[in-house]
Design a protein around this motif. Sequence first.
Motif, PDB file in Angstrom:
ATOM      1  N   ASP A   1      53.115  57.742  10.053  1.00 13.37           N
ATOM      2  CA  ASP A   1      54.082  58.045  11.358  1.00 13.37           C
ATOM      3  C   ASP A   1      54.180  59.292  11.529  1.00 13.37           C
ATOM      4  OD1 ASP A   1      54.664  55.444  11.425  1.00 13.37           O
ATOM      5  OD2 ASP A   1      56.592  55.233  10.883  1.00 13.37           O
ATOM      6  N   LEU A   2      54.163  60.349  10.461  1.00 16.72           N
ATOM      7  CA  LEU A   2      54.392  61.540  10.732  1.00 16.72           C
ATOM      8  C   LEU A   2      53.343  62.424  11.414  1.00 16.72           C
ATOM      9  CD1 LEU A   2      56.011  64.456   9.824  1.00 16.72           C
ATOM     10  CD2 LEU A   2      54.838  64.288   7.685  1.00 16.72           C
TER      11      LEU A   2
ATOM     12  N   GLU B   1      47.451  58.297  19.141  1.00 11.72           N
ATOM     13  CA  GLU B   1      47.935  56.816  19.357  1.00 11.72           C
ATOM     14  C   GLU B   1      47.484  55.965  17.996  1.00 11.72           C
ATOM     15  OE1 GLU B   1      49.424  55.733  21.843  1.00 11.72           O
ATOM     16  OE2 GLU B   1      49.476  57.730  22.793  1.00 11.72           O
TER      17      GLU B   1
ATOM     18  N   ASP C   1      52.979  61.603  14.947  1.00  8.18           N
ATOM     19  CA  ASP C   1      53.783  62.281  15.759  1.00  8.18           C
ATOM     20  C   ASP C   1      53.546  63.682  15.843  1.00  8.18           C
ATOM     21  OD1 ASP C   1      55.298  60.154  15.865  1.00  8.18           O
ATOM     22  OD2 ASP C   1      57.095  60.821  14.682  1.00  8.18           O
ATOM     23  N   VAL C   2      53.003  64.157  14.662  1.00  2.98           N
ATOM     24  CA  VAL C   2      52.691  65.842  14.624  1.00  2.98           C
ATOM     25  C   VAL C   2      51.430  66.229  15.640  1.00  2.98           C
ATOM     26  CG1 VAL C   2      51.957  67.740  13.339  1.00  2.98           C
ATOM     27  CG2 VAL C   2      53.802  66.276  12.477  1.00  2.98           C
TER      28      VAL C   2
ATOM     29  N   LEU D   1      50.212  63.740  17.797  1.00  7.51           N
ATOM     30  CA  LEU D   1      50.454  62.900  19.003  1.00  7.51           C
ATOM     31  C   LEU D   1      49.132  62.097  19.012  1.00  7.51           C
ATOM     32  CD1 LEU D   1      51.701  65.544  21.678  1.00  7.51           C
ATOM     33  CD2 LEU D   1      53.120  63.900  20.322  1.00  7.51           C
TER      34      LEU D   1
END
Lengths: 81, 309
Positions: free
Chosen positions: A9-10, A18, A13-14, A16
């Motif tokens: 997840d991290l 998919e 997010d960092v 971007l």
Amino acid sequence: MTNREKLKDLLMDVFLIEPSEFRFDMMRDEIESWDSLGVVSMALGIQETFGYHMKPEEAVAIKGFQQIIEILESKGIKFDE
Amino acid sequence: MNKPEVWPLENLSAFSFGKAAVWTLDLLREKVTGRFPLDPIAENATPPIGLDTLLVVGGGELMDRAKYWRATQGPNTKLIIIPSIWGSGAENSRIAILNDGGKKSIFIGSEYLPDVRSVWPELVETIPEQFVAYACGDVWAHALEGFLSPVGSDETRAQLMDVIKDISDLPVGKNAAWFEFGARACAGQAASSVGLVHGIAHTLEGPLRSKYPNQNMGHAKLCSIFLWPVFSLNMKHSNKIHEQFKIAGIDEQLVINILKSFYDAEIYHKILPSLEEHWRLILRDPSSRTNSVLVRPSYIEYFKTADFS
């Protein structure tokens, strides 16, 4: 949530990424947003998520996601759940 | 040269400018040429080549255009800047930001530093109160985001810690002391980077100016409106800020009260749909990526649901 899921997840997010594109064997040169600011964001996120403060030279030297797991495991954070 | 010289206005009035021109905002031209009887350059024009001195009196955008012009067209021209309002701190920074039809270009280097800066306190009397308040918010955004930046050094943190303590005691409003604090905050953040407040302002300024052309959706206003929501988000996700404030001896509750005073719920909710629409671009902005906490895609929900009043 396992540490592996937290890390996934991290990193999504960092950088971007998919979910359909994410792989734990991804390397730095495959990820456009893994630039100097990406290194800063990654180190910040690892500290916030796992409590490990990465030294700047350690963060800069990382070449792929698997290496992050190895570093965190060497600090006692388990990824074999 | 690391910093421009600071001259009192009286010294400037007595200075021998040589072949010179004054570049100022059209609305200030009469006042400025009354004090400095030099050839005026219209706000939207560019200076002629071959000047000994270029005196610039204006806001951040004009100052940056002058810095870029001097670096590229007039390297032998002495550049003297008087800001019309504080906030951008462009008179004390090695950064020049050019806005070309909504697209921003950033130039960094010592060649963009002016030679001299000065303060003309009387100019701020020409600025409406609300603009002055936003300019104070801009100074706060530079000082706070620079202080909390994960890429700041101990030196820049110490400089910005002093600025935060000083402006904590300075009422928001027309006070010439803000000029100096604005310049110091800008110099500090230029060396340490900023955070999500600036990422939002940089990304939304263009679209909001197009969407609301008569509502002054500029940098200082956006920074002011988002100071408290972003600071609140940062505190929610990290205890680091409490610790940094404690170590620095900064009164956290006083800072929170000041940041809240810049917040305007009506304007915030008007901007919110644009924040959501451009959120992915905001995440990619270089300033957002040096925010004090990692800005994650899901954090947009916080901006949509939290009550900042």
